[in-house]
Design a protein around this motif. Structure first.
Motif, PDB file in Angstrom:
ATOM      1  N   LEU A  69      10.605  -1.457   5.561  1.00 28.04           N
ATOM      2  CA  LEU A  69      10.979  -0.241   6.287  1.00 28.04           C
ATOM      3  C   LEU A  69      10.531  -0.314   7.745  1.00 28.04           C
ATOM      4  N   ARG A  83      16.545   8.969   8.561  1.00 27.20           N
ATOM      5  CA  ARG A  83      17.085   9.964   7.626  1.00 27.20           C
ATOM      6  C   ARG A  83      18.561   9.684   7.313  1.00 27.20           C
ATOM      7  N   THR A  85      20.183   6.805   7.523  1.00 21.41           N
ATOM      8  CA  THR A  85      20.278   5.572   6.747  1.00 21.41           C
ATOM      9  C   THR A  85      19.922   5.818   5.294  1.00 21.41           C
ATOM     10  N   LEU A  86      18.837   6.538   5.069  1.00 21.00           N
ATOM     11  CA  LEU A  86      18.423   6.833   3.695  1.00 21.00           C
ATOM     12  C   LEU A  86      19.486   7.656   2.972  1.00 21.00           C
ATOM     13  N   GLU A  89      22.409   5.575   1.926  1.00 23.78           N
ATOM     14  CA  GLU A  89      22.107   4.677   0.806  1.00 23.78           C
ATOM     15  C   GLU A  89      21.816   5.436  -0.480  1.00 23.78           C
ATOM     16  N   PHE A  91      19.554   8.042  -0.984  1.00 26.54           N
ATOM     17  CA  PHE A  91      18.244   8.677  -1.131  1.00 26.54           C
ATOM     18  C   PHE A  91      18.409  10.184  -0.979  1.00 26.54           C
ATOM     19  N   THR A  93      16.416  13.760   0.059  1.00 25.60           N
ATOM     20  CA  THR A  93      15.220  14.218   0.760  1.00 25.60           C
ATOM     21  C   THR A  93      14.368  15.068  -0.181  1.00 25.60           C
ATOM     22  N   ALA A 106      11.772  11.009   1.122  1.00 23.76           N
ATOM     23  CA  ALA A 106      13.048  10.778   0.454  1.00 23.76           C
ATOM     24  C   ALA A 106      12.780   9.912  -0.763  1.00 23.76           C
ATOM     25  N   TRP A 108      14.734   7.593  -4.090  1.00 29.13           N
ATOM     26  CA  TRP A 108      15.858   7.020  -4.825  1.00 29.13           C
ATOM     27  C   TRP A 108      15.391   6.951  -6.268  1.00 29.13           C
ATOM     28  N   VAL A 120      10.041   7.081   0.089  1.00 30.35           N
ATOM     29  CA  VAL A 120       9.785   6.823   1.509  1.00 30.35           C
ATOM     30  C   VAL A 120       9.112   8.064   2.088  1.00 30.35           C
TER      31      VAL A 120
END
Length: 141
Positions: A69, A83, A85-86, A89, A91, A93, A106, A108, A120
């Motif tokens: 990261l 935020r 990008t997550l 993908e 993720f 929040t 965030a 997953w 994260v």
């Protein structure tokens, strides 16, 4: 008896629905990583006992995920880029710390037992730039 039969049928339908949905692949950010357990402590200690336990455990090395990261999002990067990008993908929040609103998070969550779970954590300064970034993978694919 009828109620029991109806409940069994509903449970079976829900089980079938859960198994029939496609399994989403792990995000690129966590692909190929092995589980390292909980490696960081982004939240302040909630009690004197937790504070003592952390002190006794000593500093923990960064997880491979945290290093990945930080390589992709060095400190000083706009928090919105992380935020976005997550979110892209997959993720979701979360609010990771009940006792510190400045920590953002965030997660997953894999849909199956063997799928990875990844978390994260980050903080931003007044200019919305990253000043802290950490993460861990708790199960591996």
């Amino acid at each position: 008896m009828r109620l029991a039969l109806v409940l069994i049928l509903v449970a079976a339908a829900l089980g079938w629905w859960g198994w029939s949905r496609p399994v989403r692949p792990a995000p690129e950010l966590i692909a190929g990583l092995s589980a390292e357990g909980l490696s960081g402590a982004p939240c302040p200690a909630r009690s004197i006992y937790e504070q003592d336990a952390r002190r006794k455990r000593g500093p923990q090395p960064s997880s491979v995920f945290a290093l990945r990261l930080r390589e992709k999002f060095p400190l000083g990067t706009p928090g919105e880029i992380l935020r976005e990008t997550l979110t892209a993908e997959g993720f979701e929040t979360v609010t990771p710390c009940a006792n510190d609103d400045s920590v953002l998070g965030a997660r997953w969550r894999g849909r199956t037992w063997g799928a990875p779970d990844a978390y994260v954590y980050w903080r931003v300064d007044l200019n919305e730039k990253l000043i802290f970034l950490d993460g861990h993978v708790s199960r591996a694919d």
